[in-house]
Design a protein around this motif. Structure first.
Motif, mmCIF file in Angstrom:
data_model
loop_
_atom_site.group_PDB
_atom_site.id
_atom_site.type_symbol
_atom_site.label_atom_id
_atom_site.label_comp_id
_atom_site.label_asym_id
_atom_site.label_seq_id
_atom_site.Cartn_x
_atom_site.Cartn_y
_atom_site.Cartn_z
ATOM 1 N N TRP A 194 0.835 -1.210 0.000
ATOM 2 C CA TRP A 194 0.000 0.000 0.000
ATOM 3 C C TRP A 194 0.865 1.254 0.000
ATOM 4 O O TRP A 194 0.574 2.227 -0.695
ATOM 5 C CB TRP A 194 -0.934 -0.009 1.216
ATOM 6 N N ASN A 195 1.919 1.238 0.810
ATOM 7 C CA ASN A 195 2.807 2.401 0.869
ATOM 8 C C ASN A 195 3.461 2.665 -0.482
ATOM 9 O O ASN A 195 3.580 3.816 -0.920
ATOM 10 C CB ASN A 195 3.890 2.193 1.933
ATOM 11 N N GLU A 196 3.888 1.611 -1.160
ATOM 12 C CA GLU A 196 4.518 1.779 -2.472
ATOM 13 C C GLU A 196 3.510 2.277 -3.499
ATOM 14 O O GLU A 196 3.798 3.185 -4.280
ATOM 15 C CB GLU A 196 5.143 0.462 -2.941
ATOM 16 N N SER A 197 2.315 1.689 -3.500
ATOM 17 C CA SER A 197 1.284 2.087 -4.466
ATOM 18 C C SER A 197 0.927 3.564 -4.310
ATOM 19 O O SER A 197 0.906 4.320 -5.287
ATOM 20 C CB SER A 197 0.026 1.230 -4.297
ATOM 21 N N PHE A 198 0.639 3.967 -3.079
ATOM 22 C CA PHE A 198 0.272 5.363 -2.848
ATOM 23 C C PHE A 198 1.477 6.290 -3.007
ATOM 24 O O PHE A 198 1.342 7.417 -3.485
ATOM 25 C CB PHE A 198 -0.362 5.538 -1.463
ATOM 26 N N GLY A 199 2.652 5.797 -2.619
ATOM 27 C CA GLY A 199 3.843 6.622 -2.729
ATOM 28 C C GLY A 199 4.148 7.033 -4.153
ATOM 29 O O GLY A 199 4.366 8.217 -4.450
ATOM 30 N N VAL A 200 4.145 6.069 -5.058
ATOM 31 C CA VAL A 200 4.484 6.346 -6.456
ATOM 32 C C VAL A 200 3.297 6.940 -7.212
ATOM 33 O O VAL A 200 3.452 7.891 -7.986
ATOM 34 C CB VAL A 200 4.973 5.064 -7.163
ATOM 35 N N ASN A 201 2.101 6.400 -6.991
ATOM 36 C CA ASN A 201 0.947 6.753 -7.823
ATOM 37 C C ASN A 201 0.238 8.042 -7.409
ATOM 38 O O ASN A 201 -0.449 8.649 -8.234
ATOM 39 C CB ASN A 201 -0.075 5.613 -7.823
ATOM 40 N N MET A 202 0.402 8.468 -6.144
ATOM 41 C CA MET A 202 -0.307 9.665 -5.714
ATOM 42 C C MET A 202 0.550 10.662 -4.949
ATOM 43 O O MET A 202 0.570 11.857 -5.256
ATOM 44 C CB MET A 202 -1.529 9.264 -4.868
ATOM 45 N N ILE A 203 1.321 10.187 -3.960
ATOM 46 C CA ILE A 203 2.083 11.134 -3.142
ATOM 47 C C ILE A 203 3.213 11.780 -3.936
ATOM 48 O O ILE A 203 3.429 12.994 -3.851
ATOM 49 C CB ILE A 203 2.616 10.446 -1.864
ATOM 50 N N ALA A 204 3.939 10.990 -4.725
ATOM 51 C CA ALA A 204 5.025 11.560 -5.530
ATOM 52 C C ALA A 204 4.512 12.633 -6.490
ATOM 53 O O ALA A 204 5.128 13.709 -6.591
ATOM 54 C CB ALA A 204 5.772 10.462 -6.282
#
Length: 258
Positions: free
Chosen positions: A111-121
């Motif tokens: 979840w952290n990777e998905s949100f990190g790359v797809n939305m937070i970045a």
């Protein structure tokens, strides 16, 4: 360190994430053809691009979620290699991670990777870039996905994070309108990339996938990249906060028994 050539006519800058993939590299090509300075950001090394107006920054975007210092370090890499002011600034948030797992198998790290790359970045990139680069005109395109609206099993983290990216697009349109910045998202259905093709061990399934679309085809990277470029070419400030579907009509088809 590489320095951009001076352009006495007009400085145009495009910053494109996920620039090593099939879609990203095609978007890079479109902006280079229009004499943009292009910065490609991707953790994978790109094939050599023989254009003096292009620079590749090798970066894993998940690093941006670790704090403001990481964001500033990346932006400094960008600004150190380009004109200090630009007439036209385009940001295309194309990088994405797609974790294919059942909901039961997804971990907190997934979840952290998905949100990190797809939305937070994308959020951090937009926030940092528009506050550190001077521009006359700025347009932002976020590459979403049909999965934010229509999804299937084992795409939970991808679908949710892409939905969040669309919500970010709408919210940022409100935040940035008074600065003359437009931001929109394009949500493609299936696009013919190496990643998509490699996902089918039985190649007849690709034909089956094509048949699900009313157009009887899936999209291709060149058409999608031209579409991205055409939106920023419009320079239409009233077009902002929009989620633009690019689906071959599959989002309108009801799959009931005939």
């Amino acid at each position: 360190m590489k320095c951009w050539r001076e352009n006495n006519l007009k400085n145009k800058i495009a910053i494109i994430t996920g620039s090593s993939g099939d879609i990203g590299s095609s978007i890079v090509e479109q902006y280079l053809k229009d004499d943009f300075y292009v910065v490609g950001i991707d953790k994978k090394q790109m094939n050599e691009v023989s254009n003096k107006n292009f620079i590749h920054i090798k970066e894993n975007l998940i690093q941006l979620t670790l704090g403001d210092n990481e964001a500033k370090r990346l932006i400094n890499q960008i600004t150190d290699n380009m004109p200090s002011k630009t007439d036209e600034l385009v940001i295309v948030n194309n990088a994405a991670v797609q974790i294919v797992k059942s909901a039961d198998d997804l971990t907190a790290e997934d979840w952290n990777e998905s949100f990190g790359v797809n939305m937070i970045a994308p959020f951090i990139l937009i926030k940092t870039i528009i506050n550190q680069i001077a521009f006359n005109d700025c347009q932002i395109i976020n590459i979403g996905s049909i999965h934010s609206k229509l999804t299937k099993s084992c795409f939970v983290s991808y679908a949710v994070s892409k939905s969040a990216l669309e919500a970010l697009t709408r919210s940022y349109a409100i935040e940035l309108a008074d600065r003359g910045i437009s931001i929109n998202a394009i949500s493609p259905a299936a696009i013919s990339t190496r990643m998509l093709q490699d996902g089918f061990s039985d190649k007849s399934k690709v034909k089956e996938l094509e048949s699900y679309h009313p157009t009887n085809s899936i999209g291709n990277t060149e058409d999608l990249s031209r579409f991205v470029k055409s939106i920023t070419d419009q320079k239409d400030s009233f077009l902002t906060g929009s989620i633009i579907e690019y689906t071959g009509g599959i989002g309108s088809r009801l799959h009931d028994p005939s």
